[in-house]
Enzyme design. Structure first.
Site, PDB file in Angstrom:
ATOM      1  N   CYS A  70       0.810  -1.229   0.000  1.00 51.01           N
ATOM      2  CA  CYS A  70       0.000   0.000   0.000  1.00 51.01           C
ATOM      3  C   CYS A  70       0.834   1.265   0.000  1.00 51.01           C
ATOM      4  O   CYS A  70       0.317   2.347  -0.286  1.00 51.01           O
ATOM      5  CB  CYS A  70      -0.925   0.024   1.211  1.00 51.01           C
ATOM      6  SG  CYS A  70      -2.281  -1.121   1.039  1.00 51.01           S
TER       7      CYS A  70
HETATM    8  N1  CO8 Z   1     -20.216  -9.664   6.923  1.00 54.40           N
HETATM    9  C1  CO8 Z   1     -20.727  -9.855   8.170  1.00 54.40           C
HETATM   10  N2  CO8 Z   1     -19.968 -10.095   9.238  1.00 54.40           N
HETATM   11  C2  CO8 Z   1     -18.635 -10.151   9.070  1.00 54.40           C
HETATM   12  C3  CO8 Z   1     -18.034  -9.966   7.821  1.00 54.40           C
HETATM   13  C4  CO8 Z   1     -18.884  -9.722   6.703  1.00 54.40           C
HETATM   14  N3  CO8 Z   1     -18.391  -9.538   5.481  1.00 54.40           N
HETATM   15  N4  CO8 Z   1     -16.702 -10.077   7.947  1.00 54.40           N
HETATM   16  C5  CO8 Z   1     -16.456 -10.321   9.239  1.00 54.40           C
HETATM   17  N5  CO8 Z   1     -17.615 -10.380   9.928  1.00 54.40           N
HETATM   18  C6  CO8 Z   1     -17.789 -10.647  11.367  1.00 54.40           C
HETATM   19  C7  CO8 Z   1     -16.577 -11.323  11.956  1.00 54.40           C
HETATM   20  O1  CO8 Z   1     -16.661 -12.720  11.780  1.00 54.40           O
HETATM   21  C8  CO8 Z   1     -16.653 -10.912  13.401  1.00 54.40           C
HETATM   22  O2  CO8 Z   1     -17.548 -11.708  14.071  1.00 54.40           O
HETATM   23  P1  CO8 Z   1     -17.265 -12.139  15.604  1.00 54.40           P
HETATM   24  O3  CO8 Z   1     -17.279 -10.832  16.361  1.00 54.40           O
HETATM   25  O4  CO8 Z   1     -18.398 -13.038  15.895  1.00 54.40           O
HETATM   26  O5  CO8 Z   1     -15.921 -12.790  15.608  1.00 54.40           O
HETATM   27  C9  CO8 Z   1     -17.243  -9.499  13.347  1.00 54.40           C
HETATM   28  O6  CO8 Z   1     -17.900  -9.403  12.058  1.00 54.40           O
HETATM   29  C10 CO8 Z   1     -16.182  -8.432  13.432  1.00 54.40           C
HETATM   30  O7  CO8 Z   1     -15.113  -8.729  12.509  1.00 54.40           O
HETATM   31  P2  CO8 Z   1     -13.725  -7.985  12.516  1.00 54.40           P
HETATM   32  O8  CO8 Z   1     -13.193  -7.928  13.898  1.00 54.40           O
HETATM   33  O9  CO8 Z   1     -12.841  -8.560  11.452  1.00 54.40           O
HETATM   34  O10 CO8 Z   1     -14.216  -6.521  12.031  1.00 54.40           O
HETATM   35  P3  CO8 Z   1     -13.511  -5.153  12.141  1.00 54.40           P
HETATM   36  O11 CO8 Z   1     -14.423  -4.221  12.800  1.00 54.40           O
HETATM   37  O12 CO8 Z   1     -12.116  -5.228  12.626  1.00 54.40           O
HETATM   38  O13 CO8 Z   1     -13.439  -4.706  10.582  1.00 54.40           O
HETATM   39  C11 CO8 Z   1     -11.802  -4.565   8.799  1.00 54.40           C
HETATM   40  C12 CO8 Z   1     -12.712  -5.461   9.648  1.00 54.40           C
HETATM   41  C13 CO8 Z   1     -12.680  -3.680   7.936  1.00 54.40           C
HETATM   42  C14 CO8 Z   1     -10.928  -5.440   7.916  1.00 54.40           C
HETATM   43  C15 CO8 Z   1     -10.933  -3.691   9.723  1.00 54.40           C
HETATM   44  O14 CO8 Z   1     -10.305  -4.474  10.693  1.00 54.40           O
HETATM   45  C16 CO8 Z   1      -9.853  -2.924   8.981  1.00 54.40           C
HETATM   46  O15 CO8 Z   1     -10.119  -2.135   8.092  1.00 54.40           O
HETATM   47  N6  CO8 Z   1      -8.593  -3.096   9.388  1.00 54.40           N
HETATM   48  C17 CO8 Z   1      -7.472  -2.401   8.781  1.00 54.40           C
HETATM   49  C18 CO8 Z   1      -7.167  -3.023   7.487  1.00 54.40           C
HETATM   50  C19 CO8 Z   1      -6.057  -2.359   6.722  1.00 54.40           C
HETATM   51  O16 CO8 Z   1      -5.836  -1.173   6.782  1.00 54.40           O
HETATM   52  N7  CO8 Z   1      -5.367  -3.131   5.963  1.00 54.40           N
HETATM   53  C20 CO8 Z   1      -4.380  -2.665   5.103  1.00 54.40           C
HETATM   54  C21 CO8 Z   1      -4.304  -3.699   4.063  1.00 54.40           C
HETATM   55  S1  CO8 Z   1      -3.997  -3.201   2.553  1.00 54.40           S
HETATM   56  C22 CO8 Z   1      -2.333  -3.273   2.105  1.00 54.40           C
HETATM   57  O17 CO8 Z   1      -1.412  -3.095   2.832  1.00 54.40           O
HETATM   58  C23 CO8 Z   1      -2.090  -3.634   0.700  1.00 54.40           C
HETATM   59  C24 CO8 Z   1      -1.859  -5.065   0.530  1.00 54.40           C
HETATM   60  C25 CO8 Z   1      -1.804  -5.455  -0.893  1.00 54.40           C
HETATM   61  C26 CO8 Z   1      -3.071  -5.426  -1.620  1.00 54.40           C
HETATM   62  C27 CO8 Z   1      -3.233  -6.493  -2.590  1.00 54.40           C
HETATM   63  C28 CO8 Z   1      -4.503  -6.863  -3.126  1.00 54.40           C
HETATM   64  C29 CO8 Z   1      -5.479  -7.783  -2.896  1.00 54.40           C
END
Ligand code: CO8
Length: 373
Positions: free
Chosen positions: A156
């Protein structure tokens, strides 16, 4: 030493859009099919049933409403769940080069620079279509640039790291005009069958022209300072690579050959890292929070950007002070902060200062302090 400046940016946006509703419908159809096909194993407790995704969760957790993609049918086909790109011969431009040409054309036009004047092309992106020849060299040929070209990958943060590399070369005089291109075909490396991340990414390409400030032909941005930092983490990882076939389970369709992340940990660890990085960078350059008119942050998550904005400014950011584009584009990896900059900077006035900042896998963080002229 020469003063480097950003003189043009360009954004290639694919024509196709996938809304959260369309995405969730396809995912849930896949999950139902998976559960039906594996009913016995699920009942025996051997594997877990897939849970459905939801548009409410996606919007609330990320702020994303839709994403642009280069191919839509394959992604939304519950029997496939990844894009379908046509086979290309070695004699035609690759798909990264094709989208790069459009973004470069727009950036060069804005700068009023012809491609032949460019003497450095950096293709900076999270994934490269092939190992070699470098994608950047193909872009160089197709746009008609001179000089030299190379690829770089800092996930990123590729765009800001690329800007630092180009700005340093302009500063030293080894190149005069550069273009940093970020073709991000994230749909190719996203696991669309994983509920935790299937909503995160979108496709795009951005390009940024950098020159000596004295050569600028129109409004431009002085690059006051750049700063890059990395710190190893396994929390965002992709194990695909050239040694794949040599491993015992080499050619299997393994989950770790696509994007993987521990999103919660990334959130918790990267927010303080980025906030501290920006604060230190600004302090070292004698910039106060009050000097910043705008921040163009990496576009992964709205809440994450809200946190960073509050931390850096020491108050609630006013509307428009840190524009987000992730609601429309989703996370476009390295291109995100450049899309935000490109689309939300024309209204700024001479003397206005701003910050471009990206962060992500590595971990990596890159910041660029700029001033409108
Ligand atoms: N629908 C419904 N429920 C869901 C879903 C969904 N799609 N997904 C997860 N849940 C559930 C989970 O199972 C969990 O349930 P439980 O509490 O029962 O365990 C609950 O919802 C909460 O899940 P999370 O804790 O995962 O949810 P978050 O509030 O943390 O949100 C995010 C998830 C949006 C992923 C968030 O954590 C986030 O944005 N984190 C930062 C991510 C980030 O900045 N990453 C950078 C990556 S990008 C990068 O560096 C480039 C890489 C290269 C790219 C290449 C291409 C592919």
């Amino acid at each position: 030493m020469y003063q480097p400046a950003i003189t043009g940016t360009g954004v290639f946006t694919p024509e196709l859009v996938i809304t959260n509703a369309e995405l969730v419908e396809a995912f849930n159809a896949f999950a139902e099919k998976f559960n039906a096909e594996n009913a016995a194993a699920i009942a025996a407790g051997e594997i877990e049933a897939m849970e459905p995704s939801s548009t409410e969760f996606i919007y609330k957790a990320s702020g994303i409403e839709q994403r642009y993609v280069l191919e839509k049918e394959g992604i939304l086909d519950p029997n496939r769940m990844y894009p379908r790109f046509r086979q290309r011969s070695d004699d035609e431009p690759g798909i990264m080069t094709e989208i790069a040409m459009d973004a470069c054309d727009k950036a060069l036009k804005q700068a009023g620079v012809s491609a032949e004047e460019i003497d450095l092309v950096i293709c900076a992106a999270s994934n490269m279509e092939r190992a070699y020849p470098a994608i950047a060299v193909e872009i160089q040929k197709e746009i008609g640039a001179g000089g030299f070209a190379f690829d770089m990958n800092v996930a990123c943060s590729s765009a800001t790291f690329g800007i630092q590399a180009a700005a340093d070369m302009i500063r030293s005089g080894s190149v005069r005009k550069a273009i940093v291109v970020n073709p991000e075909i994230t749909s190719g490396h996203l696991e669309w069958r994983d509920r935790d991340c299937h909503f995160i990414f979108g496709d795009v390409c951005t390009a940024t022209v950098l020159e000596r400030a004295e050569d600028a032909r129109g409004a431009h941005w002085l690059i006051h300072s750049t700063r890059c930092a990395t710190q190893f983490s396994n929390n965002i990882r992709n194990n695909n690579g050239f040694l794949r076939r040599n491993r015992p389970d080499g050619m299997k369709d393994r989950r770790d050959m696509q994007f993987m992340q521990n999103g919660r940990k990334v959130f918790k660890e990267v927010v303080p890292m980025v906030s501290a990085h920006i604060a230190q960078h600004m302090a070292d350059e004698g910039w106060q929070a009050g000097d910043l008119k705008r921040m163009w942050l990496h576009q992964a998550n709205k809440t994450m950007n809200d946190f960073i904005g509050r931390k850096v400014l020491g108050r609630e950011p006013a509307p428009g002070e840190q524009p987000n584009i992730l609601q429309d584009y989703a996370n476009t990896s390295s291109a995100g902060s450049i899309i935000a900059f490109s689309k939300h900077s024309d209204d700024m006035h001479p003397g206005d200062k701003g910050l471009i900042c990206s962060f992500g896998a590595g971990y990596s963080v890159g910041s660029v302090l700029i001033e409108r002229v």
